[in-house]
Design a protein around this motif. Structure first.
Motif, mmCIF file in Angstrom:
data_model
loop_
_atom_site.group_PDB
_atom_site.id
_atom_site.type_symbol
_atom_site.label_atom_id
_atom_site.label_comp_id
_atom_site.label_asym_id
_atom_site.label_seq_id
_atom_site.Cartn_x
_atom_site.Cartn_y
_atom_site.Cartn_z
ATOM 1 N N THR A 84 4.846 13.323 3.252
ATOM 2 C CA THR A 84 5.495 13.831 2.197
ATOM 3 C C THR A 84 5.720 15.542 2.194
ATOM 4 O O THR A 84 4.907 16.319 2.419
ATOM 5 C CB THR A 84 4.400 13.758 0.937
ATOM 6 N N ARG A 128 7.254 5.347 -3.058
ATOM 7 C CA ARG A 128 5.729 5.912 -3.174
ATOM 8 C C ARG A 128 5.397 5.198 -4.618
ATOM 9 O O ARG A 128 6.160 5.411 -5.657
ATOM 10 C CB ARG A 128 5.802 7.157 -3.580
ATOM 11 N N LEU A 139 2.938 4.571 -7.757
ATOM 12 C CA LEU A 139 1.729 5.079 -8.567
ATOM 13 C C LEU A 139 1.276 3.948 -9.533
ATOM 14 O O LEU A 139 2.280 3.563 -10.237
ATOM 15 C CB LEU A 139 1.887 6.243 -9.153
ATOM 16 N N LYS A 180 -4.002 8.050 -13.380
ATOM 17 C CA LYS A 180 -2.871 7.714 -12.523
ATOM 18 C C LYS A 180 -3.089 7.953 -11.143
ATOM 19 O O LYS A 180 -4.022 8.968 -10.861
ATOM 20 C CB LYS A 180 -1.485 8.440 -12.956
ATOM 21 N N GLY A 181 -2.798 7.032 -10.141
ATOM 22 C CA GLY A 181 -2.897 7.431 -8.730
ATOM 23 C C GLY A 181 -2.573 6.231 -7.882
ATOM 24 O O GLY A 181 -1.607 5.494 -8.253
ATOM 25 N N SER A 182 -2.868 6.238 -6.798
ATOM 26 C CA SER A 182 -2.606 5.178 -5.903
ATOM 27 C C SER A 182 -3.041 3.707 -6.262
ATOM 28 O O SER A 182 -3.932 3.670 -7.162
ATOM 29 C CB SER A 182 -3.202 5.398 -4.189
ATOM 30 N N ASP A 204 3.693 20.041 -8.680
ATOM 31 C CA ASP A 204 3.904 19.041 -7.766
ATOM 32 C C ASP A 204 4.797 17.805 -8.008
ATOM 33 O O ASP A 204 5.033 17.160 -8.983
ATOM 34 C CB ASP A 204 2.303 18.034 -7.700
ATOM 35 N N GLU A 258 4.696 14.630 -9.787
ATOM 36 C CA GLU A 258 4.127 14.894 -11.194
ATOM 37 C C GLU A 258 5.558 15.094 -12.005
ATOM 38 O O GLU A 258 5.649 14.747 -13.057
ATOM 39 C CB GLU A 258 3.011 15.809 -11.400
ATOM 40 N N THR A 284 -0.562 10.117 6.657
ATOM 41 C CA THR A 284 -0.100 10.238 5.172
ATOM 42 C C THR A 284 -1.239 9.556 4.332
ATOM 43 O O THR A 284 -2.114 8.536 4.844
ATOM 44 C CB THR A 284 0.962 9.599 4.799
ATOM 45 N N GLY A 285 -1.496 10.104 3.114
ATOM 46 C CA GLY A 285 -2.303 9.627 2.310
ATOM 47 C C GLY A 285 -1.806 8.232 1.511
ATOM 48 O O GLY A 285 -2.398 7.700 0.688
ATOM 49 N N ASP A 286 -0.422 8.326 1.827
ATOM 50 C CA ASP A 286 0.362 7.037 1.127
ATOM 51 C C ASP A 286 0.184 5.535 1.614
ATOM 52 O O ASP A 286 -0.552 5.382 2.624
ATOM 53 C CB ASP A 286 2.043 7.578 1.186
ATOM 54 N N PHE A 323 -6.715 15.854 -9.584
ATOM 55 C CA PHE A 323 -6.450 14.871 -8.636
ATOM 56 C C PHE A 323 -7.155 15.452 -7.283
ATOM 57 O O PHE A 323 -7.263 16.601 -7.111
ATOM 58 C CB PHE A 323 -4.791 14.983 -8.319
HETATM 59 P P1 ADP Z 1 0.700 12.199 1.175
HETATM 60 O O1 ADP Z 1 0.261 11.988 2.480
HETATM 61 O O2 ADP Z 1 1.960 11.391 0.606
HETATM 62 O O3 ADP Z 1 0.765 13.744 1.002
HETATM 63 P P2 ADP Z 1 -1.575 12.608 -0.665
HETATM 64 O O4 ADP Z 1 -2.901 12.644 0.193
HETATM 65 O O5 ADP Z 1 -1.038 13.530 -1.090
HETATM 66 O O6 ADP Z 1 -0.538 11.797 0.287
HETATM 67 O O7 ADP Z 1 -1.825 11.424 -1.758
HETATM 68 C C1 ADP Z 1 -2.380 10.140 -1.518
HETATM 69 C C2 ADP Z 1 -1.869 9.150 -2.539
HETATM 70 O O8 ADP Z 1 -2.307 9.643 -3.816
HETATM 71 C C3 ADP Z 1 -0.519 9.058 -2.921
HETATM 72 O O9 ADP Z 1 0.338 8.003 -2.108
HETATM 73 C C4 ADP Z 1 -0.337 8.707 -4.365
HETATM 74 O O10 ADP Z 1 -0.462 7.345 -4.524
HETATM 75 C C5 ADP Z 1 -1.506 9.609 -4.987
HETATM 76 N N1 ADP Z 1 -1.102 10.789 -5.543
HETATM 77 C C6 ADP Z 1 -0.376 11.893 -4.941
HETATM 78 N N2 ADP Z 1 -0.156 12.676 -5.835
HETATM 79 C C7 ADP Z 1 -1.041 12.353 -6.931
HETATM 80 C C8 ADP Z 1 -1.304 13.065 -8.231
HETATM 81 N N3 ADP Z 1 -0.681 14.188 -8.543
HETATM 82 N N4 ADP Z 1 -1.689 12.386 -9.139
HETATM 83 C C9 ADP Z 1 -2.074 11.123 -8.948
HETATM 84 N N5 ADP Z 1 -1.794 10.517 -7.773
HETATM 85 C C10 ADP Z 1 -1.358 10.888 -6.926
#
Ligand code: ADP
Ligand code: MG
Length: 891
Positions: A337, A502, A504, A459-461, A399, A402, A561-563, A431
């Motif tokens: 990302t 992506r 959520l 909210k989140g993954s 972000d 967001e 990635t965290g995705d 977060f």
């Molecule tokens: P990336 O490698 O895409 O930067 P992150 O480690 O930042 O992944 O995020 C991992 C997961 O957390 C994302 O795929 C998303 O589902 C979730 N996420 C990212 N940003 C937010 C946020 N601000 N609030 C809630 N969940 C989030």
């Protein structure tokens, strides 16, 4: 007036209530200062900067010069000359010693300043609340009374009283030496506790390691706790880079070689019964000839110039050693990302358990709130569980994940400001990439039992949120989330992710304050799923080009990635990072592997998804065990350990936190993957150029030593005097070397495999070229001068000296490339080279023609025929080097 003047900061603010501290400082913890007052206070209190420590840094650099073995050698040579009664020569050598120290000192200072200028490009900022609005300000403009928002990963820019804290933890090790972060809160602490126990304060120079908070600034600049001790913290000596260390070692080794040669010459001479004076003079000359005096300074400057070129390509070098390491990188691990993608998130699909809203159609939002009873709740959750700041002109700051949620709510007709005013946030779990979700709790007046209500939004993954849901809202009503519905939600999420979106998950829960309230640990339980939000984040077009370039350059590109794995794979295919057969490895799979198995897995894996920041560290270590030289990107606080472990830690300039930047070797101003590849390219050019001038300089040294040894064997007197050799090594070597340092990249630098960090400094053939060329040069100059000497021409020595100088200049031209002939690269294509050679030739002519200089160096006037001979020798040497390149370059 009068309001603008800095109010006296309260004494021992840690022991006072935050409100009282704010009152004393004439500020409002909610709305902050008004801008005109902040400006007045800045004028009165001065910028929030620590005193300049420039003066402190000069001494270590200067003392560092005195430790150079070259200096010892020269001093010994000077003393010997004086001992032999040649006072003029001793004085000149003394002057050269001083000059050498001064040049080295200046070069390092210049390099140091250049690094500082690069650091200054990355202006430290803070988030301040002024005129009731939060926004970024330069840290240097923070004043007492300012209200700052603190968030994880940020530097604390000034001392202050904490007015609000949510899971706020601050790493104060820089100030207190305490390595465990301290928990912070807004309650006063007893007046007499020590700094490390003042939980109600945050101090300049410390770092927020977690949570969020609000700070009322009580002291800035010199008046901070850090400012008080800053004078005591000694300046650190700038570290030598690995390359500089290897060069230092090389110079030492050559010094030893020189010593050995000197010994041999002395012993042989004495055995043959030669004159001691002559022998000693020969010995000194030999020692001076063997050591490349100009090399250390030129290398330092080359590295600094490389750093500057990288900065022009948006890569800010924080540690000089990164310049050389970059050139040897074999694997680049990158976030997805923002680095491989644009981080311009746009919500394209809203999934409301059964109802599906595709926002790519332009009419999708008209009347959507009425048509879909659950939509309002989903959008409201997205706006409230959100730290986006809506600026005065309506732009969304925060972000991108967001801001996209705020934007989509606006597009559907909701008013974010009104929603926030109606549901003030009372607490939150911020977060955190490791949890993959965040939750906020808001006041919710509409409770059936009449008591004060609370609503939580999470909210989140999908993996982070769905397991915590026990119900789902369908058409406005909550229904239990049984296995089948859960499966359907998961399938819907996977379909969206497979399109590279992506996804959520958004959920909620409500309770009344009359009932037992859930504590933080149990807050994210029994949630009701409101729906899924899918956003698009297009790949960066340059990233695709850069990944192709990596492949050509023998560099593996890896996405971490965290995705979601499906999202990651879709983007990876789009970027041509993987093809359909390649597997994506997830964090869960990594957890199953021990370190040994991991080493096998990292060999082939190109995409890691759903990883935790801690996994990054393991991946880097495993790659390094495979012998890879790893560059690793990061933005969050948790990425810092992986960046430190990596050979080149790369921080994001835009989205990166202060902590990540501190841990990094370079900072990308544009967060762009292509910038890393550009920096690798520059790194390779720097290393190649350094090798080029090392080859030229050392070929010259070999020739000088050979001449010094062979001439006496032919019965000739001492051919080169110490001062002449110093001139050759410092001037006719140094100037063209500086020009080689800016030699433009040769075509195809990125078409070759990476050069290992341990590769020979002399070139691919490990120095044989240097020996060949040095030997050739010594023959080229000795043969004609031997004839001159035999025929009784008094100028034979001057011809020898001048032709070595001219030949080294010609060699500098030829050695601009080992692969291409001088004709192919063009005689005049490196302007600085042409200028350096012209200047050096000019100096050389002056030396031989101006009587005072001539006498000082012990030279004779030259006739036109001599000059023709000198030119012929130089051209012959050029031809020899060209032939040598053609012969051995064809591998
Ligand atoms: P990336 O490698 O895409 O930067 P992150 O480690 O930042 O992944 O995020 C991992 C997961 O957390 C994302 O795929 C998303 O589902 C979730 N996420 C990212 N940003 C937010 C946020 N601000 N609030 C809630 N969940 C989030
Ligand atoms: Mg991220």
């Amino acid at each position: 007036m009068g309001v603008g003047a800095t109010e006296a900061p309260p004494d021992a603010p840690h022991s006072l209530p935050a409100a009282e501290v704010a009152r004393d400082l004439a500020t409002d913890p909610e709305a902050g200062l008004v801008t005109p007052i902040a400006e007045d206070r800045l004028a009165a209190a001065g910028p929030n900067l620590l005193p300049d420590r420039d003066g402190l840094r000069r001494w270590p650099i200067l003392l560092g010069q005195l430790r150079s073995p070259i200096l010892l050698l020269l001093a010994a040579a000077g003393a010997l000359s004086a001992g032999l009664g040649d006072l003029l020569e001793a004085c000149v050598i003394g002057a050269v010693v001083v000059l050498n120290v001064w040049i080295g000192y200046r070069q390092e200072l210049v390099a140091e300043r250049a690094m500082e200028a690069l650091h200054a490009l990355d202006v430290p900022t803070a988030t301040a609340v002024r005129d009731g609005k939060a926004g970024p300000v330069e840290a240097a403009t923070v004043v007492p009374g300012d209200v700052l928002l603190l968030q994880a990963g940020a530097h604390v820019p000034a001392d202050g009283r904490i007015a609000e804290a949510h899971a706020l933890r601050i790493d104060e090790s820089a100030l207190t030496g305490e390595s465990v972060p301290s928990d912070k809160q807004s309650e006063p602490v007893p007046r007499d506790v020590v700094l490390a126990e003042r939980g109600s304060m945050a101090y300049s120079g410390t770092v927020v390691s977690g949570g969020r908070g609000r700070l009322v600034v009580t002291a800035t600049g010199r008046h901070t706790e850090l400012g008080r001790v800053a004078g005591l913290l000694g300046a650190t000596t700038p570290g030598r880079t690995p390359l500089q260390l290897r060069l230092d070692a090389l110079v030492r080794q050559l010094g030893l070689v020189a010593a050995a040669l000197v010994l041999v010459v002395l012993v042989l001479g004495l055995v043959r019964g030669e004159d001691l004076d002559v022998l000693l003079l020969t010995a000194v000359s030999l020692a001076v000839a063997a050591v490349p005096e100009s090399l250390p300074a030129v290398v330092t400057i080359t590295l600094a110039l490389g750093a500057q070129r990288m900065a022009k390509r948006s890569a800010l070098i924080r540690r000089l050693s990164a310049v050389e390491t970059l050139g040897s990188v074999t694997t680049v691990c990158s976030d997805k990302t923002g680095t491989l993608t644009q981080n311009r998130m746009t919500v394209v699909v809203l999934d409301l358990a059964g109802a599906n809203l595709d926002l790519r159609s332009t009419t999708a939002t008209t009347g959507a709130l009425e048509r879909h009873p659950s939509l309002r709740a989903l959008l409201t959750a997205g706006v409230l569980c959100n730290d986006t700041v809506v600026a005065q002109d309506g732009t969304l700051l925060g972000d991108p994940t967001e801001t996209a949620l705020v934007a989509v709510a606006q597009r559907c007709g909701l008013q974010p400001d009104q929603l926030r005013a109606a549901h003030p946030r009372v607490s939150e779990l911020p977060f955190d990439a490791a949890r993959g979700r965040m939750t906020t709790v808001h006041r919710d007046p509409l409770q059936p039992d009449g008591a004060d209500g609370r609503v939580a939004y999470c909210k989140g993954s999908v993996d982070g949120v769905l397991p915590r849901c026990s119900a789902v809202r369908v058409a406005g009503h909550a229904v239990p989330l049984d296995a089948e519905v859960r499966q359907r939600a998961r399938a819907a999420a996977d379909t969206l992710a497979a399109d590279g979106l992506r996804v959520l998950a958004v959920a909620t829960r409500t309770w009344s304050t009359a009932a037992r309230e859930p504590d933080d640990e149990h807050l994210e339980e029994a949630l009701t799923l409101l729906g899924l939000v899918a956003m698009i984040d297009p790949a960066r077009p340059q990233a695709r080009v850069a990944i192709a370039a990596c492949r050509e350059a023998g560099i593996a590109a890896v996405m971490i990635t965290g995705d979601h794995p499906l999202t990651a794979a879709a983007i990876g295919r789009d970027l041509a990072l993987i093809d359909d057969t390649d597997e994506v490895v997830t964090g869960a799979q990594l957890a199953e592997l021990d370190d040994e198995q991991l080493v096998d897995v990292v060999r082939t894996t190109r995409i890691y998804a759903r990883v935790l920041p801690a996994d990054k560290l393991r991946i880097v270590a495993a790659l390094q065990q495979q012998g890879e030289v790893v560059a690793m990107t990061g933005d969050g606080v948790n990425d810092a350990p992986a960046l430190r472990q990596a050979d080149v830690g790369v921080a994001m300039g835009i989205t990166g936190t202060d902590v990540t930047k501190d841990a990094a070797d370079i900072v990308l101003r544009d967060d762009d993957f292509a910038t890393i590849v550009g920096a690798v390219h520059e790194g390779r050019v720097v290393f190649e150029n350094i090798r080029k001038f090392i080859r030229n300089i050392l070929s010259g040294n070999v020739a000088e030593v050979a001449v010094m040894i062979v001439a006496p064997l032919l019965g000739m007197p001492i051919p080169l005097l110490p001062l002449q050799i110093l001139w050759l090594n410092l001037v006719t070597d140094g100037l063209p070397a500086m020009a080689l340092a800016v030699e433009p990249a040769e075509p195809g630098v990125l078409k070759q495999p990476p050069t290992p960090l341990t590769a020979s400094l002399f070139g691919d053939d490990g120095g044989r070229a240097i020996l060949r060329r040095g030997a050739a040069l010594s023959v080229l100059v000795l043969l004609p001068t031997f004839v001159l000497w035999k025929t009784g021409d008094a100028a034979w020595q001057t011809v020898l000296f001048t032709s070595i100088a001219a030949a080294e200049l010609a060699g500098g031209f030829a050695m601009r490339s080992e692969r291409a002939s001088l004709r192919a690269i063009g005689l005049l294509s490196n302007r600085p080279m042409v200028l350096a050679v012209a200047a050096t030739l000019g100096l050389q002519v002056l030396l031989v023609t101006v009587p005072v200089l001539r006498d000082t160096l012990g030279l004779e006037p030259l006739a036109a025929s001599h000059w023709v001979l000198v030119a012929a020798i130089a051209v012959a040497y050029l031809a020899v080097v060209e032939l040598d390149k053609a012969w051995h370059g064809r591998r």
